[in-house]
Motif scaffolding. Structure first.
Motif, PDB file in Angstrom:
ATOM      1  N   TYR A 145     -21.275  19.181 -43.154  1.00  0.00           N
ATOM      2  CA  TYR A 145     -22.460  18.343 -43.318  1.00  0.00           C
ATOM      3  C   TYR A 145     -22.903  18.267 -44.781  1.00  0.00           C
ATOM      4  O   TYR A 145     -23.115  19.272 -45.445  1.00  0.00           O
ATOM      5  N   GLY A 146     -23.014  17.042 -45.286  1.00  0.00           N
ATOM      6  CA  GLY A 146     -23.552  16.827 -46.624  1.00  0.00           C
ATOM      7  C   GLY A 146     -22.559  16.949 -47.756  1.00  0.00           C
ATOM      8  O   GLY A 146     -22.928  16.775 -48.924  1.00  0.00           O
ATOM      9  N   ILE A 147     -21.269  17.247 -47.468  1.00  0.00           N
ATOM     10  CA  ILE A 147     -20.305  17.402 -48.566  1.00  0.00           C
ATOM     11  C   ILE A 147     -19.139  16.415 -48.465  1.00  0.00           C
ATOM     12  O   ILE A 147     -18.190  16.485 -49.245  1.00  0.00           O
ATOM     13  N   GLU A 148     -19.208  15.504 -47.505  1.00  0.00           N
ATOM     14  CA  GLU A 148     -18.232  14.414 -47.365  1.00  0.00           C
ATOM     15  C   GLU A 148     -16.799  14.912 -47.165  1.00  0.00           C
ATOM     16  O   GLU A 148     -15.831  14.294 -47.628  1.00  0.00           O
ATOM     17  N   MET A 149     -16.666  16.039 -46.513  1.00  0.00           N
ATOM     18  CA  MET A 149     -15.346  16.600 -46.176  1.00  0.00           C
ATOM     19  C   MET A 149     -15.565  17.697 -45.147  1.00  0.00           C
ATOM     20  O   MET A 149     -16.712  18.082 -44.871  1.00  0.00           O
ATOM     21  N   GLY A 167     -10.168  21.185 -56.952  1.00  0.00           N
ATOM     22  CA  GLY A 167     -11.370  20.573 -57.480  1.00  0.00           C
ATOM     23  C   GLY A 167     -12.434  20.089 -56.519  1.00  0.00           C
ATOM     24  O   GLY A 167     -13.499  20.693 -56.376  1.00  0.00           O
ATOM     25  N   ASN A 168     -12.183  18.970 -55.816  1.00  0.00           N
ATOM     26  CA  ASN A 168     -13.191  18.378 -54.935  1.00  0.00           C
ATOM     27  C   ASN A 168     -13.561  19.298 -53.777  1.00  0.00           C
ATOM     28  O   ASN A 168     -14.730  19.379 -53.376  1.00  0.00           O
ATOM     29  N   TYR A 172     -17.411  23.343 -51.437  1.00  0.00           N
ATOM     30  CA  TYR A 172     -17.639  24.742 -51.067  1.00  0.00           C
ATOM     31  C   TYR A 172     -18.887  25.305 -51.742  1.00  0.00           C
ATOM     32  O   TYR A 172     -19.692  25.998 -51.114  1.00  0.00           O
ATOM     33  N   VAL A 173     -19.078  25.008 -53.029  1.00  0.00           N
ATOM     34  CA  VAL A 173     -20.218  25.580 -53.751  1.00  0.00           C
ATOM     35  C   VAL A 173     -21.514  24.800 -53.515  1.00  0.00           C
ATOM     36  O   VAL A 173     -22.600  25.305 -53.793  1.00  0.00           O
ATOM     37  N   ARG A 174     -21.415  23.587 -52.971  1.00  0.00           N
ATOM     38  CA  ARG A 174     -22.619  22.792 -52.768  1.00  0.00           C
ATOM     39  C   ARG A 174     -23.138  22.835 -51.335  1.00  0.00           C
ATOM     40  O   ARG A 174     -24.296  22.497 -51.087  1.00  0.00           O
ATOM     41  N   PHE A 175     -22.313  23.246 -50.388  1.00  0.00           N
ATOM     42  CA  PHE A 175     -22.730  23.275 -48.983  1.00  0.00           C
ATOM     43  C   PHE A 175     -23.850  24.302 -48.786  1.00  0.00           C
ATOM     44  O   PHE A 175     -23.755  25.441 -49.228  1.00  0.00           O
TER      45      PHE A 175
END
Length: 319
Positions: A176-180, A191-192, A197-200
């Motif tokens: 949810y919220g990380i487009e993957m 990279g992406n 991982y760090v933004r979830f």
């Protein structure tokens, strides 16, 4: 005797010529790599020359200790978005120690001349300078420099620093919220994926889990950054990073820190999270969900964490 002097003179001239050619070749290679990196970063929000933000009034470093305000921002086309990530990177030039203090974005603080808000609002209101003032007023920490990093460049920088990826252990599915979708288990992320991982933060630990993952990844990137591969690709890394970073750290300081980090490559990055455990409570106020913290406890914890380590200095002097 005369012949020997001629031979010696010719040898010196040849040596000088070889050294000059090596310098020219290295400079040409560096410029080529730097421009190659720039070409990979055409969408960088800071690609234009000059600083984006108003003057930053950070104090001069003292006793070889440098505090750099690290702000992770996702502007999404806005002039100043709220800071998604807020860290203080502390570097000691004697011990070569690198420490990172993460300040939770929902920490409820007094923003100078703007009243009570979550600390991540300070960047949107007044850029890095107001964040500096806010940290000084609430935590009594002097900041010397700043670096604002746009998240769009994170994945490209990581793919150059760590071309083989970075291994992490994902505890549960993240989507949810990380487009993957990131599946549980030990795996190598590039990279992406690593950015996701760090933004979830939609998990049981909310933003606390996100901060833990950010600190974990920062430590692993530091390990990769001191390898021969990264040193060879340093011009390319700088070229990629340049359009995604707005900073007032001068080149001389960057080189000094880089040299020191390489010298202290065996030392792990020390980390702390503010607020510390048992020093805050969740509240819903007029500005939304916040962390109301015990400032005395957290100021002391941060001061202790950033304190100069006499034992480390003595070891550095003995070397």
């Amino acid at each position: 005797m005369k012949k020997n002097r001629k031979t010696k003179g010719k040898w010196i001239r040849n040596l000088f010529l070889v050294v000059t050619l090596l310098i020219i070749t290295a400079a040409a290679y560096s410029m080529y790599q730097y421009n190659k990196g720039l070409s990979m970063a055409s969408d960088g929000v800071y690609k234009d020359d000059g600083t984006t933000f108003e003057s930053f009034e950070g104090s001069e470093p003292e006793f070889g200790e440098i505090n750099i305000l690290l702000i992770g921002s996702d502007t999404r086309g806005e002039e100043n978005g709220q800071s998604d990530t807020l860290m203080i990177a502390h570097y000691n030039q004697e011990s070569h120690r690198l420490k990172i203090a993460s300040i939770m974005r929902d920490t409820y603080v007094d923003i100078p001349d703007h009243g009570k808000h979550r600390i991540n609002a300070a960047f949107a209101i007044g850029g890095p300078e107001l964040v500096r003032k806010t940290i000084k007023q609430n935590f009594d920490v002097d900041i010397n420099y700043y670096a604002v990093v746009d998240f769009n460049g994170f994945s490209k920088i990581v793919d150059i620093v760590a071309p083989n990826g970075i291994e992490v252990d994902i505890p549960y599915e993240m989507s949810y919220g990380i487009e993957m979708t990131l599946h549980p288990g030990k795996q190598v992320l590039h990279g992406n994926e690593l950015l996701g991982y760090v933004r979830f933060r939609h998990d049981r630990l909310s933003d606390f889990g996100r901060v833990e993952r950010q600190q974990e990844v920062m430590s692993k990137i530091k390990e990769q950054a001191v390898t021969i591969h990264s040193l060879v690709n340093l011009p390319k890394i700088l070229g990629v990073a340049d359009p995604y970073i707005d900073t007032n750290v001068d080149t001389r300081t960057i080189l000094a820190i880089g040299k020191g980090v390489i010298a202290g490559k065996s030392k792990q990055v020390e980390t702390i999270r503010i607020p510390i455990n048992d020093s805050y409570k969740n509240e819903r106020l007029n500005v939304g969900q916040v962390l109301s913290i015990d400032f005395d406890k957290n100021k002391q914890a941060l001061a202790d964490f950033l304190a100069h380590d006499e034992n480390e200095s003595n070891l550095a002097l003995e070397k």
